[in-house]
Design a protein around this motif. Structure first.
Motif, PDB file in Angstrom:
ATOM      1  N   LEU A 274     -16.567  -5.605  -0.605  1.00  0.00           N
ATOM      2  CA  LEU A 274     -16.472  -4.684  -0.149  1.00  0.00           C
ATOM      3  C   LEU A 274     -17.808  -3.709  -0.175  1.00  0.00           C
ATOM      4  CD1 LEU A 274     -15.454  -1.345  -2.062  1.00  0.00           C
ATOM      5  CD2 LEU A 274     -16.280  -2.537  -4.067  1.00  0.00           C
TER       6      LEU A 274
ATOM      7  N   TYR B 254     -17.398   2.482  -4.126  1.00  0.00           N
ATOM      8  CA  TYR B 254     -16.449   3.471  -4.377  1.00  0.00           C
ATOM      9  C   TYR B 254     -17.485   4.336  -4.528  1.00  0.00           C
ATOM     10  CZ  TYR B 254     -12.873  -0.001  -3.716  1.00  0.00           C
ATOM     11  OH  TYR B 254     -12.036  -1.088  -3.596  1.00  0.00           O
TER      12      TYR B 254
ATOM     13  N   GLU C  24      -9.507   3.789   0.399  1.00  0.00           N
ATOM     14  CA  GLU C  24      -8.883   3.404   1.230  1.00  0.00           C
ATOM     15  C   GLU C  24      -7.619   4.471   2.197  1.00  0.00           C
ATOM     16  OE1 GLU C  24      -7.730  -0.970  -1.018  1.00  0.00           O
ATOM     17  OE2 GLU C  24      -6.286   0.479  -0.898  1.00  0.00           O
TER      18      GLU C  24
ATOM     19  N   TYR D 150       0.727  -1.021  -0.682  1.00  0.00           N
ATOM     20  CA  TYR D 150       0.255   0.184   0.039  1.00  0.00           C
ATOM     21  C   TYR D 150       1.111   1.335  -0.219  1.00  0.00           C
ATOM     22  CZ  TYR D 150      -3.380   3.262   0.984  1.00  0.00           C
ATOM     23  OH  TYR D 150      -4.115   4.453   1.193  1.00  0.00           O
TER      24      TYR D 150
ATOM     25  N   ARG E  70     -10.587   2.798  -6.021  1.00  0.00           N
ATOM     26  CA  ARG E  70      -9.659   2.223  -5.052  1.00  0.00           C
ATOM     27  C   ARG E  70      -9.388   3.291  -4.085  1.00  0.00           C
ATOM     28  NH1 ARG E  70      -5.654  -2.263  -6.404  1.00  0.00           N
ATOM     29  NH2 ARG E  70      -4.791  -0.128  -6.529  1.00  0.00           N
ATOM     30  N   ASP E  71      -7.888   3.288  -4.095  1.00  0.00           N
ATOM     31  CA  ASP E  71      -6.851   4.541  -3.218  1.00  0.00           C
ATOM     32  C   ASP E  71      -7.219   5.041  -2.940  1.00  0.00           C
ATOM     33  OD1 ASP E  71      -5.292   2.736  -4.416  1.00  0.00           O
ATOM     34  OD2 ASP E  71      -4.156   3.956  -6.218  1.00  0.00           O
TER      35      ASP E  71
ATOM     36  N   SER F 268       0.664   5.653  -0.518  1.00  0.00           N
ATOM     37  CA  SER F 268       0.134   6.935  -1.108  1.00  0.00           C
ATOM     38  C   SER F 268       0.191   7.417  -2.259  1.00  0.00           C
ATOM     39  CB  SER F 268       0.225   7.957   0.514  1.00  0.00           C
ATOM     40  OG  SER F 268      -0.755   7.172   1.514  1.00  0.00           O
TER      41      SER F 268
ATOM     42  N   ASP G 123     -10.269   5.607   4.656  1.00  0.00           N
ATOM     43  CA  ASP G 123     -10.822   4.879   5.434  1.00  0.00           C
ATOM     44  C   ASP G 123      -9.949   3.401   5.605  1.00  0.00           C
ATOM     45  OD1 ASP G 123     -11.497   3.329   7.461  1.00  0.00           O
ATOM     46  OD2 ASP G 123     -13.517   4.298   7.808  1.00  0.00           O
ATOM     47  N   THR G 124      -9.152   2.911   6.374  1.00  0.00           N
ATOM     48  CA  THR G 124      -8.479   1.791   6.138  1.00  0.00           C
ATOM     49  C   THR G 124      -8.906   0.780   6.215  1.00  0.00           C
ATOM     50  OG1 THR G 124      -7.434   2.018   8.613  1.00  0.00           O
ATOM     51  CG2 THR G 124      -6.627   3.518   6.905  1.00  0.00           C
ATOM     52  N   ARG G 125      -9.989   0.841   6.618  1.00  0.00           N
ATOM     53  CA  ARG G 125     -10.631  -0.175   6.877  1.00  0.00           C
ATOM     54  C   ARG G 125     -10.998  -1.546   5.274  1.00  0.00           C
ATOM     55  NH1 ARG G 125     -15.697   1.553  11.179  1.00  0.00           N
ATOM     56  NH2 ARG G 125     -15.396   3.305   9.791  1.00  0.00           N
ATOM     57  N   LEU G 126     -11.168  -0.786   4.351  1.00  0.00           N
ATOM     58  CA  LEU G 126     -10.898  -0.834   3.216  1.00  0.00           C
ATOM     59  C   LEU G 126      -9.840  -1.446   2.414  1.00  0.00           C
ATOM     60  CD1 LEU G 126     -12.763   2.660   1.469  1.00  0.00           C
ATOM     61  CD2 LEU G 126     -13.988   0.458   1.444  1.00  0.00           C
ATOM     62  N   VAL G 127      -8.884  -1.396   2.961  1.00  0.00           N
ATOM     63  CA  VAL G 127      -7.241  -2.103   2.369  1.00  0.00           C
ATOM     64  C   VAL G 127      -7.544  -3.576   2.600  1.00  0.00           C
ATOM     65  CG1 VAL G 127      -5.134  -2.295   2.747  1.00  0.00           C
ATOM     66  CG2 VAL G 127      -6.377   0.233   2.753  1.00  0.00           C
TER      67      VAL G 127
END
Length: 306
Positions: free
Chosen positions: A286, A207, A232, A66, A228-229, A68, A235-239
């Motif tokens: 998702l 999304y 994410e 991951y 997606r990026d 940024s 909210d990191t719960r999507l990672v």
């Protein structure tokens, strides 16, 4: 607005210099080929870095795969100049080539383009996405002294109503595409490409809907990796929804990413039943996380509006 990049390592500052140069040159080249009167005075007014690299909380996690992006807002003086393909497509291609080579650019740049009038209107309405950029963003380039409006205030009642409206509209639409995709998978291989497109649309709309719920704004794009990026980063719960620990998983995301165009128009696009089944599972995951995050935000705004 801030202008200093002192919080970034020297290598990051150098990369951003390159990105600004590519964007400015690409826009100038695109304008040079235009003869219509409305393009003669076209200007790139501002380039603003926002998001994690502006705030200082960017992530580079090779183990978790991951990283940024550089999030950039480009402000132009005319709405026609926001057309991504006509005026910014070549710059995007150059940046992608630079990223692929890894010699001068190793961080993905993601940019959105808006007219000054549009940004000022969004600020007047108190849209969180734009007010946050004004608060946290860093100006990388400025042409003349074009200024933004002071941001307005969005009432809790209006924020709740808009947020719930976005969720109801986009979540339902996404769920319908997911259901249709399942139906077409069940019809057999002849329907595989149509199913892939529908699963892309489901993921895209989940999304978009979530980003709208969280910020009341979502950029116009069908690029699933970009959506997606951005989500994410909010909210990191999507990672981890799209694991890439092996070739099958990496191919799976690539297939759904490409499906928006290729599943409809390319004779060479192929997707297996195994990959379609895997993608259904990923889009369902998702859906569950998007609904959880969105409902949390809606309930928070409902309490504030009470």
């Amino acid at each position: 607005m801030k202008t200093s990049l002192d919080h970034l390592p020297a290598g990051k500052r150098k990369e951003l210099d390159l990105v600004v140069e590519v964007l400015r040159q690409g826009f100038a080249d695109a304008l040079s080929r235009r003869t219509m009167p409305r393009y003669r005075d076209g200007k790139l007014l501002k380039i603003i870095l926002f998001g994690s690299y502006a705030r200082g909380d960017w992530v580079e996690d090779p183990k978790g795969r991951y990283f940024s992006d550089y999030d950039l807002l480009l402000v132009v003086n005319h709405e026609d100049l926001t057309d991504l393909q006509e005026f910014w497509g070549k710059s995007d291609e150059v940046l992608l080539r630079e990223l692929a080579s890894g010699e001068r650019l190793r961080t993905q740049p993601s940019f959105i383009v808006h007219s000054l009038d549009d940004v000022n209107e969004q600020l007047r309405l108190g849209r969180y996405f734009f007010t946050d950029i004004l608060k946290d963003g860093i100006e990388l380039f400025c042409e003349d002294e074009f200024s933004f409006n002071l941001p307005g205030s969005l009432s809790a009642q209006d924020a709740y109503a808009e947020t719930k409206g976005y969720f109801d509209e986009w979540f339902e639409s996404a769920d319908q595409f997911l259901e249709t995709g399942r139906d077409h998978i069940a019809k057999g291989p002849r329907w595989s490409k149509k199913a892939a497109f529908e699963l892309h649309q489901a993921a895209e709309r989940f999304y978009h809907g979530l980003v709208l719920v969280l910020t009341l704004y979502s950029a116009k794009t069908h690029r699933l990796n970009l959506l997606r990026d951005r989500a994410e980063a909010m909210d990191t719960r999507l990672v981890g929804i799209w694991p890439g620990s092996n070739k099958f998983e990496r191919q799976g995301f690539d297939l759904i990413r490409r499906a928006y165009v290729e599943a409809r128009y390319s004779k060479s696009y192929e997707i297996s039943t195994d990959h379609l089944d895997w993608l259904v599972g990923r889009v369902e995951a998702l859906k569950q996380i998007v609904e959880m995050i969105a409902q949390e935000r809606i309930m928070e705004l409902k309490r504030l509006a009470a």
